[in-house]
Design an enzyme around this catalytic site. Sequence first.
Site, PDB file in Angstrom:
ATOM      1  N   ASP A  43      21.928  -3.681  15.865  1.00  0.00           N
ATOM      2  CA  ASP A  43      20.942  -2.433  15.907  1.00  0.00           C
ATOM      3  C   ASP A  43      21.265  -1.462  14.880  1.00  0.00           C
ATOM      4  O   ASP A  43      22.385  -1.149  14.383  1.00  0.00           O
ATOM      5  CB  ASP A  43      21.221  -1.906  17.239  1.00  0.00           C
ATOM      6  CG  ASP A  43      20.426  -0.482  17.508  1.00  0.00           C
ATOM      7  OD1 ASP A  43      19.112  -0.684  17.804  1.00  0.00           O
ATOM      8  OD2 ASP A  43      20.969   0.524  17.402  1.00  0.00           O
ATOM      9  N   ILE A  44      20.033  -1.016  14.307  1.00  0.00           N
ATOM     10  CA  ILE A  44      20.161   0.136  13.337  1.00  0.00           C
ATOM     11  C   ILE A  44      19.813   1.500  13.837  1.00  0.00           C
ATOM     12  O   ILE A  44      18.913   1.556  14.699  1.00  0.00           O
ATOM     13  CB  ILE A  44      19.034  -0.165  12.222  1.00  0.00           C
ATOM     14  CG1 ILE A  44      19.363  -1.458  11.483  1.00  0.00           C
ATOM     15  CG2 ILE A  44      19.218   0.981  11.095  1.00  0.00           C
ATOM     16  CD1 ILE A  44      20.263  -1.812  10.866  1.00  0.00           C
ATOM     17  N   HIS A 125      10.328   2.399  -1.902  1.00  0.00           N
ATOM     18  CA  HIS A 125       9.955   3.470  -3.048  1.00  0.00           C
ATOM     19  C   HIS A 125      10.334   4.738  -2.743  1.00  0.00           C
ATOM     20  O   HIS A 125      10.326   5.163  -1.626  1.00  0.00           O
ATOM     21  CB  HIS A 125       8.484   3.671  -3.800  1.00  0.00           C
ATOM     22  CG  HIS A 125       7.621   4.486  -2.642  1.00  0.00           C
ATOM     23  ND1 HIS A 125       7.257   5.649  -2.755  1.00  0.00           N
ATOM     24  CD2 HIS A 125       6.451   3.808  -1.849  1.00  0.00           C
ATOM     25  CE1 HIS A 125       6.288   5.923  -1.951  1.00  0.00           C
ATOM     26  NE2 HIS A 125       5.879   5.232  -1.360  1.00  0.00           N
ATOM     27  N   ASP A 137       6.166   9.014   3.874  1.00  0.00           N
ATOM     28  CA  ASP A 137       5.796   8.278   2.554  1.00  0.00           C
ATOM     29  C   ASP A 137       6.504   8.709   1.378  1.00  0.00           C
ATOM     30  O   ASP A 137       6.238   9.858   0.425  1.00  0.00           O
ATOM     31  CB  ASP A 137       4.415   8.418   2.372  1.00  0.00           C
ATOM     32  CG  ASP A 137       3.732   7.632   1.135  1.00  0.00           C
ATOM     33  OD1 ASP A 137       4.221   6.615   0.723  1.00  0.00           O
ATOM     34  OD2 ASP A 137       2.674   7.637   0.824  1.00  0.00           O
ATOM     35  N   GLU A 171       6.584   4.726  -7.812  1.00  0.00           N
ATOM     36  CA  GLU A 171       5.378   3.977  -7.229  1.00  0.00           C
ATOM     37  C   GLU A 171       4.168   4.726  -7.036  1.00  0.00           C
ATOM     38  O   GLU A 171       2.983   4.039  -7.073  1.00  0.00           O
ATOM     39  CB  GLU A 171       5.951   3.547  -5.555  1.00  0.00           C
ATOM     40  CG  GLU A 171       5.007   2.636  -4.742  1.00  0.00           C
ATOM     41  CD  GLU A 171       4.155   3.153  -4.108  1.00  0.00           C
ATOM     42  OE1 GLU A 171       3.122   2.276  -3.250  1.00  0.00           O
ATOM     43  OE2 GLU A 171       4.042   4.459  -3.955  1.00  0.00           O
ATOM     44  N   GLU A 172       4.179   5.865  -7.046  1.00  0.00           N
ATOM     45  CA  GLU A 172       2.863   6.783  -6.711  1.00  0.00           C
ATOM     46  C   GLU A 172       2.140   6.814  -7.847  1.00  0.00           C
ATOM     47  O   GLU A 172       0.961   7.247  -7.864  1.00  0.00           O
ATOM     48  CB  GLU A 172       3.237   8.192  -6.182  1.00  0.00           C
ATOM     49  CG  GLU A 172       4.040   8.355  -4.669  1.00  0.00           C
ATOM     50  CD  GLU A 172       3.213   7.876  -3.558  1.00  0.00           C
ATOM     51  OE1 GLU A 172       1.944   7.391  -3.801  1.00  0.00           O
ATOM     52  OE2 GLU A 172       3.572   7.903  -2.563  1.00  0.00           O
ATOM     53  N   ASP A 200       7.426   0.321   3.313  1.00  0.00           N
ATOM     54  CA  ASP A 200       6.453   1.514   2.546  1.00  0.00           C
ATOM     55  C   ASP A 200       5.954   2.306   3.994  1.00  0.00           C
ATOM     56  O   ASP A 200       4.629   1.654   4.218  1.00  0.00           O
ATOM     57  CB  ASP A 200       5.853   1.133   1.571  1.00  0.00           C
ATOM     58  CG  ASP A 200       4.899   2.546   0.747  1.00  0.00           C
ATOM     59  OD1 ASP A 200       5.107   3.509   1.292  1.00  0.00           O
ATOM     60  OD2 ASP A 200       4.198   2.042  -0.161  1.00  0.00           O
ATOM     61  N   HIS A 287       0.066  12.101   1.843  1.00  0.00           N
ATOM     62  CA  HIS A 287       0.020  12.765   0.848  1.00  0.00           C
ATOM     63  C   HIS A 287      -0.180  14.091   0.884  1.00  0.00           C
ATOM     64  O   HIS A 287      -1.117  14.605   0.001  1.00  0.00           O
ATOM     65  CB  HIS A 287      -1.087  11.963  -0.155  1.00  0.00           C
ATOM     66  CG  HIS A 287      -0.393  10.569  -0.689  1.00  0.00           C
ATOM     67  ND1 HIS A 287      -1.342  10.034  -1.701  1.00  0.00           N
ATOM     68  CD2 HIS A 287       0.572   9.870  -0.683  1.00  0.00           C
ATOM     69  CE1 HIS A 287      -0.504   8.767  -2.162  1.00  0.00           C
ATOM     70  NE2 HIS A 287       0.410   8.780  -1.291  1.00  0.00           N
ATOM     71  N   ASP A 306      14.899  -1.829  13.037  1.00  0.00           N
ATOM     72  CA  ASP A 306      15.400  -2.998  13.823  1.00  0.00           C
ATOM     73  C   ASP A 306      14.883  -4.351  13.328  1.00  0.00           C
ATOM     74  O   ASP A 306      15.508  -5.302  12.943  1.00  0.00           O
ATOM     75  CB  ASP A 306      15.477  -2.715  15.410  1.00  0.00           C
ATOM     76  CG  ASP A 306      16.563  -1.492  15.761  1.00  0.00           C
ATOM     77  OD1 ASP A 306      17.426  -1.316  15.053  1.00  0.00           O
ATOM     78  OD2 ASP A 306      16.358  -1.205  16.688  1.00  0.00           O
TER      79      ASP A 306
END
Length: 317
Positions: A43-44, A125, A137, A171-172, A200, A287, A306
Amino acid sequence: MKLPVSGRAAAAGAASIVMLLTIGSTAGAAPAPGPAPLAAAPDIPVANVKAHLAQLQSIATANGGNRAHGRAGYKASLDYAKAKLDAAGYTTVVQQFTSSGRTGYNLIADWPGGDTGRVVMAGSHLDSVTAGAGINDNGSGSAAVLELALTVARTGYQPTKHLRFAWWGAEELGMVGSRYYVNNLSSTNRARISGYLNFDMIGSPNPGYFVYDDDPAIEKTFKDYFAGIGVPTEIETEGDGRSDHAPFKNAGVPVGGLFSGADYTKTAAQAAKWGGTAGRAFDRCYHSSCDTSANIDDTALNRNADAAAYAVWTLSS
Protein backbone atom coordinates in the site's frame (compact mmCIF):
# COMPACT_ATOMS: atom_id res chain seq x y z
CA MET A 1 -0.54 17.64 -18.83
CA LYS A 2 0.18 19.94 -21.71
CA LEU A 3 -2.49 21.52 -23.88
CA PRO A 4 -2.95 19.96 -27.34
CA VAL A 5 -3.14 22.21 -30.36
CA SER A 6 -6.92 22.49 -29.91
CA GLY A 7 -6.48 23.87 -26.41
CA ARG A 8 -7.33 20.66 -24.42
CA ALA A 9 -4.91 18.16 -22.84
CA ALA A 10 -4.12 13.32 -21.71
CA ALA A 11 -2.77 -8.89 -7.06
CA ALA A 12 -0.21 -9.36 -7.36
CA GLY A 13 -1.29 -12.86 -7.42
CA ALA A 14 1.14 -15.03 -5.82
CA ALA A 15 2.64 -17.21 -8.49
CA SER A 16 1.80 -20.80 -7.92
CA ILE A 17 4.70 -22.79 -6.53
CA VAL A 18 5.04 -26.23 -7.94
CA MET A 19 6.10 -28.53 -5.14
CA LEU A 20 7.90 -31.50 -6.55
CA LEU A 21 7.53 -34.39 -4.16
CA THR A 22 9.86 -37.25 -4.92
CA ILE A 23 8.39 -40.59 -3.99
CA GLY A 24 10.98 -43.16 -3.02
CA SER A 25 13.85 -40.72 -3.49
CA THR A 26 17.22 -41.46 -2.04
CA ALA A 27 17.76 -40.38 1.52
CA GLY A 28 18.72 -36.75 1.88
CA ALA A 29 17.72 -35.74 -1.66
CA ALA A 30 16.17 -32.27 -1.73
CA PRO A 31 13.07 -31.52 -3.80
CA ALA A 32 13.66 -29.48 -6.93
CA PRO A 33 12.99 -25.77 -6.32
CA GLY A 34 9.91 -24.20 -7.89
CA PRO A 35 9.63 -20.63 -9.20
CA ALA A 36 9.72 -17.88 -6.60
CA PRO A 37 6.36 -16.25 -5.81
CA LEU A 38 5.65 -12.73 -6.98
CA ALA A 39 6.18 -10.11 -4.30
CA ALA A 40 2.92 -8.52 -3.19
CA ALA A 41 2.65 -4.84 -3.98
CA PRO A 42 2.55 -2.64 -0.87
CA ASP A 43 0.00 0.00 0.00
CA ILE A 44 1.27 3.48 -0.82
CA PRO A 45 0.34 5.72 2.14
CA VAL A 46 -1.68 8.60 0.71
CA ALA A 47 -0.62 10.73 3.69
CA ASN A 48 2.98 10.46 2.49
CA VAL A 49 1.98 11.44 -1.04
CA LYS A 50 0.07 14.41 0.37
CA ALA A 51 3.14 15.44 2.39
CA HIS A 52 5.13 15.64 -0.86
CA LEU A 53 2.34 17.73 -2.39
CA ALA A 54 2.49 20.09 0.57
CA GLN A 55 6.20 20.55 -0.06
CA LEU A 56 5.59 21.26 -3.75
CA GLN A 57 2.96 23.83 -2.79
CA SER A 58 5.38 25.47 -0.36
CA ILE A 59 8.06 25.55 -3.04
CA ALA A 60 5.70 27.22 -5.51
CA THR A 61 4.53 29.75 -2.93
CA ALA A 62 8.12 30.69 -2.15
CA ASN A 63 9.05 31.03 -5.83
CA GLY A 64 6.55 33.26 -7.55
CA GLY A 65 3.58 30.91 -7.30
CA ASN A 66 4.63 28.30 -9.84
CA ARG A 67 7.06 25.48 -10.63
CA ALA A 68 7.36 26.09 -14.35
CA HIS A 69 10.21 25.22 -16.70
CA GLY A 70 13.21 27.48 -16.28
CA ARG A 71 11.90 29.00 -13.05
CA ALA A 72 13.31 28.69 -9.54
CA GLY A 73 10.28 26.71 -8.37
CA TYR A 74 10.98 23.93 -10.84
CA LYS A 75 14.62 23.53 -9.82
CA ALA A 76 13.65 23.59 -6.14
CA SER A 77 11.08 20.85 -6.81
CA LEU A 78 13.72 18.73 -8.52
CA ASP A 79 16.19 19.32 -5.68
CA TYR A 80 13.56 18.22 -3.14
CA ALA A 81 12.91 14.94 -4.95
CA LYS A 82 16.59 14.28 -5.60
CA ALA A 83 17.52 14.70 -1.92
CA LYS A 84 14.85 12.18 -0.89
CA LEU A 85 16.00 9.66 -3.49
CA ASP A 86 19.70 10.06 -2.73
CA ALA A 87 19.04 9.47 0.96
CA ALA A 88 17.05 6.33 0.11
CA GLY A 89 19.92 4.75 -1.82
CA TYR A 90 19.07 5.56 -5.43
CA THR A 91 21.60 6.41 -8.09
CA THR A 92 20.37 9.73 -9.44
CA VAL A 93 21.29 11.68 -12.55
CA VAL A 94 20.16 15.20 -13.43
CA GLN A 95 19.92 15.63 -17.19
CA GLN A 96 20.12 19.20 -18.50
CA PHE A 97 18.61 20.63 -21.67
CA THR A 98 17.55 23.98 -23.08
CA SER A 99 14.08 25.00 -24.25
CA SER A 100 12.61 28.44 -25.00
CA GLY A 101 15.88 30.02 -23.93
CA ARG A 102 15.73 28.53 -20.43
CA THR A 103 17.57 25.63 -18.83
CA GLY A 104 15.48 22.58 -18.04
CA TYR A 105 16.19 19.44 -16.09
CA ASN A 106 15.13 15.80 -15.95
CA LEU A 107 15.72 13.72 -12.83
CA ILE A 108 16.44 10.02 -13.37
CA ALA A 109 16.70 7.62 -10.41
CA ASP A 110 17.84 4.00 -10.70
CA TRP A 111 17.24 1.43 -7.97
CA PRO A 112 20.35 -0.78 -7.70
CA GLY A 113 19.90 -4.37 -8.84
CA GLY A 114 17.66 -6.22 -11.21
CA ASP A 115 18.30 -7.21 -14.80
CA THR A 116 19.47 -4.04 -16.54
CA GLY A 117 18.63 -5.67 -19.84
CA ARG A 118 14.96 -5.45 -18.83
CA VAL A 119 14.04 -2.05 -17.37
CA VAL A 120 10.66 -1.00 -16.00
CA MET A 121 10.30 2.78 -15.85
CA ALA A 122 7.71 4.92 -14.08
CA GLY A 123 7.62 8.65 -14.64
CA SER A 124 5.75 11.91 -14.43
CA HIS A 125 6.33 15.51 -15.39
CA LEU A 126 7.46 17.74 -12.57
CA ASP A 127 6.83 21.14 -14.14
CA SER A 128 3.71 23.27 -13.78
CA VAL A 129 2.42 25.99 -16.06
CA THR A 130 3.35 29.55 -15.10
CA ALA A 131 -0.23 30.28 -13.98
CA GLY A 132 -0.05 28.29 -10.77
CA ALA A 133 1.53 25.73 -8.48
CA GLY A 134 0.42 22.75 -10.58
CA ILE A 135 -0.50 20.51 -7.68
CA ASN A 136 -2.82 18.21 -9.60
CA ASP A 137 -1.03 18.90 -12.90
CA ASN A 138 1.33 17.40 -12.18
CA GLY A 139 2.31 17.43 -8.55
CA SER A 140 -0.07 14.49 -8.11
CA GLY A 141 1.81 12.20 -10.47
CA SER A 142 5.21 13.45 -9.33
CA ALA A 143 4.44 12.97 -5.64
CA ALA A 144 2.99 9.49 -6.19
CA VAL A 145 5.97 8.34 -8.24
CA LEU A 146 8.32 9.75 -5.60
CA GLU A 147 6.55 7.92 -2.79
CA LEU A 148 6.46 4.77 -4.90
CA ALA A 149 10.22 4.96 -5.35
CA LEU A 150 10.73 5.59 -1.64
CA THR A 151 8.50 2.60 -0.85
CA VAL A 152 10.69 0.39 -3.03
CA ALA A 153 13.65 1.42 -0.87
CA ARG A 154 11.78 1.24 2.44
CA THR A 155 10.58 -2.30 1.77
CA GLY A 156 13.91 -3.46 0.36
CA TYR A 157 12.19 -4.69 -2.79
CA GLN A 158 14.50 -6.62 -5.11
CA PRO A 159 12.70 -7.08 -8.42
CA THR A 160 13.76 -9.39 -11.21
CA LYS A 161 13.85 -6.48 -13.64
CA HIS A 162 15.67 -3.20 -13.11
CA LEU A 163 13.62 -0.25 -11.82
CA ARG A 164 14.04 3.31 -13.01
CA PHE A 165 12.00 6.37 -12.03
CA ALA A 166 11.91 9.71 -13.82
CA TRP A 167 10.64 13.26 -13.36
CA TRP A 168 10.47 15.22 -16.59
CA GLY A 169 11.01 18.89 -17.27
CA ALA A 170 9.18 21.12 -19.74
CA GLU A 171 6.31 18.74 -20.46
CA GLU A 172 4.03 21.75 -20.62
CA LEU A 173 6.05 23.05 -23.57
CA GLY A 174 5.53 19.86 -25.57
CA MET A 175 7.10 16.90 -23.73
CA VAL A 176 10.50 18.50 -24.19
CA GLY A 177 12.30 16.77 -21.33
CA SER A 178 11.04 13.26 -21.99
CA ARG A 179 11.69 13.63 -25.72
CA TYR A 180 15.23 14.78 -24.97
CA TYR A 181 15.77 11.72 -22.77
CA VAL A 182 14.44 9.26 -25.34
CA ASN A 183 16.29 10.88 -28.24
CA ASN A 184 19.57 10.63 -26.35
CA LEU A 185 19.23 6.93 -25.59
CA SER A 186 21.19 4.56 -27.78
CA SER A 187 19.09 2.06 -29.72
CA THR A 188 20.41 -0.63 -27.38
CA ASN A 189 19.32 1.23 -24.25
CA ARG A 190 15.90 2.02 -25.72
CA ALA A 191 15.43 -1.67 -26.43
CA ARG A 192 16.22 -2.49 -22.81
CA ILE A 193 13.15 -0.62 -21.56
CA SER A 194 10.43 -3.26 -21.32
CA GLY A 195 7.79 -0.74 -20.28
CA TYR A 196 7.28 2.93 -19.43
CA LEU A 197 4.41 3.89 -17.10
CA ASN A 198 3.20 7.50 -17.11
CA PHE A 199 1.32 9.26 -14.31
CA ASP A 200 0.02 12.68 -15.32
CA MET A 201 -2.85 14.12 -13.24
CA ILE A 202 -4.05 11.35 -10.91
CA GLY A 203 -5.80 13.36 -8.18
CA SER A 204 -8.39 15.40 -10.08
CA PRO A 205 -11.05 16.85 -7.74
CA ASN A 206 -13.98 15.51 -9.83
CA PRO A 207 -12.15 12.38 -10.88
CA GLY A 208 -12.52 9.76 -13.53
CA TYR A 209 -10.49 6.58 -13.73
CA PHE A 210 -8.82 6.40 -17.11
CA VAL A 211 -6.29 3.79 -18.29
CA TYR A 212 -4.01 4.15 -21.31
CA ASP A 213 -4.65 1.49 -23.96
CA ASP A 214 -1.33 1.75 -25.81
CA ASP A 215 -0.02 -1.67 -24.73
CA PRO A 216 -2.40 -4.58 -24.01
CA ALA A 217 -0.32 -6.19 -21.26
CA ILE A 218 0.23 -2.96 -19.34
CA GLU A 219 -3.39 -1.91 -19.85
CA LYS A 220 -4.58 -5.25 -18.45
CA THR A 221 -2.33 -4.87 -15.40
CA PHE A 222 -3.96 -1.58 -14.44
CA LYS A 223 -7.46 -2.84 -15.25
CA ASP A 224 -6.90 -5.93 -13.11
CA TYR A 225 -6.04 -3.72 -10.14
CA PHE A 226 -9.12 -1.53 -10.47
CA ALA A 227 -11.37 -4.54 -11.08
CA GLY A 228 -10.03 -6.00 -7.86
CA ILE A 229 -11.19 -2.97 -5.88
CA GLY A 230 -14.49 -2.69 -7.74
CA VAL A 231 -13.75 0.54 -9.62
CA PRO A 232 -14.74 0.66 -13.32
CA THR A 233 -12.34 2.26 -15.75
CA GLU A 234 -12.48 3.85 -19.18
CA ILE A 235 -9.85 4.16 -21.89
CA GLU A 236 -7.99 7.46 -21.70
CA THR A 237 -8.70 9.66 -24.72
CA GLU A 238 -8.69 13.26 -23.45
CA GLY A 239 -4.94 13.66 -23.47
CA ASP A 240 -4.06 10.78 -25.78
CA GLY A 241 -0.49 11.24 -26.96
CA ARG A 242 -0.20 14.57 -25.13
CA SER A 243 1.99 13.53 -22.24
CA ASP A 244 5.42 12.03 -21.62
CA HIS A 245 4.57 8.50 -22.73
CA ALA A 246 4.36 9.74 -26.33
CA PRO A 247 8.13 9.98 -27.03
CA PHE A 248 8.59 6.47 -25.62
CA LYS A 249 5.72 5.08 -27.68
CA ASN A 250 7.07 6.76 -30.81
CA ALA A 251 10.43 5.05 -30.16
CA GLY A 252 8.80 1.63 -29.92
CA VAL A 253 8.76 1.28 -26.13
CA PRO A 254 5.62 -0.33 -24.64
CA VAL A 255 3.78 2.33 -22.61
CA GLY A 256 0.85 2.63 -20.24
CA GLY A 257 -0.44 4.86 -17.51
CA LEU A 258 -3.25 6.44 -15.54
CA PHE A 259 -5.17 9.71 -15.71
CA SER A 260 -8.02 11.19 -13.67
CA GLY A 261 -9.19 13.87 -16.11
CA ALA A 262 -8.45 17.49 -17.02
CA ASP A 263 -10.82 20.09 -18.47
CA TYR A 264 -13.22 17.78 -20.27
CA THR A 265 -16.70 17.60 -18.70
CA LYS A 266 -17.80 14.61 -16.66
CA THR A 267 -20.92 13.06 -18.18
CA ALA A 268 -23.98 11.86 -16.31
CA ALA A 269 -23.00 8.26 -17.07
CA GLN A 270 -19.52 8.84 -15.66
CA ALA A 271 -20.90 10.48 -12.53
CA ALA A 272 -23.24 7.53 -12.06
CA LYS A 273 -20.36 5.06 -11.93
CA TRP A 274 -17.65 7.17 -10.30
CA GLY A 275 -19.51 9.72 -8.23
CA GLY A 276 -18.73 13.40 -8.43
CA THR A 277 -20.59 16.05 -10.38
CA ALA A 278 -21.92 15.62 -13.91
CA GLY A 279 -21.63 18.66 -16.15
CA ARG A 280 -18.48 19.85 -14.40
CA ALA A 281 -14.88 19.47 -15.54
CA PHE A 282 -12.81 16.70 -14.03
CA ASP A 283 -10.45 19.48 -12.96
CA ARG A 284 -11.97 22.98 -13.00
CA CYS A 285 -8.56 24.39 -12.00
CA TYR A 286 -6.68 22.85 -14.91
CA HIS A 287 -3.79 25.15 -15.88
CA SER A 288 -5.10 27.80 -13.48
CA SER A 289 -3.97 29.59 -10.35
CA CYS A 290 -6.42 27.52 -8.26
CA ASP A 291 -4.49 24.31 -8.97
CA THR A 292 -3.24 24.31 -5.39
CA SER A 293 -3.06 21.72 -2.62
CA ALA A 294 -6.83 22.18 -2.20
CA ASN A 295 -7.34 20.90 -5.76
CA ILE A 296 -6.90 17.19 -4.99
CA ASP A 297 -9.32 14.30 -4.43
CA ASP A 298 -7.65 12.10 -1.82
CA THR A 299 -9.56 8.96 -2.81
CA ALA A 300 -8.49 9.20 -6.45
CA LEU A 301 -4.93 10.00 -5.43
CA ASN A 302 -4.85 6.98 -3.09
CA ARG A 303 -6.35 4.54 -5.59
CA ASN A 304 -4.09 5.65 -8.43
CA ALA A 305 -0.94 5.56 -6.29
CA ASP A 306 -1.78 2.01 -5.18
CA ALA A 307 -2.53 1.04 -8.79
CA ALA A 308 0.88 2.41 -9.78
CA ALA A 309 2.54 0.26 -7.13
CA TYR A 310 0.60 -2.80 -8.25
CA ALA A 311 1.71 -2.27 -11.85
CA VAL A 312 5.36 -1.67 -10.96
CA TRP A 313 5.53 -4.74 -8.71
CA THR A 314 3.67 -6.94 -11.19
CA LEU A 315 5.61 -5.90 -14.27
CA SER A 316 9.03 -6.00 -12.60
CA SER A 317 8.73 -9.29 -10.71
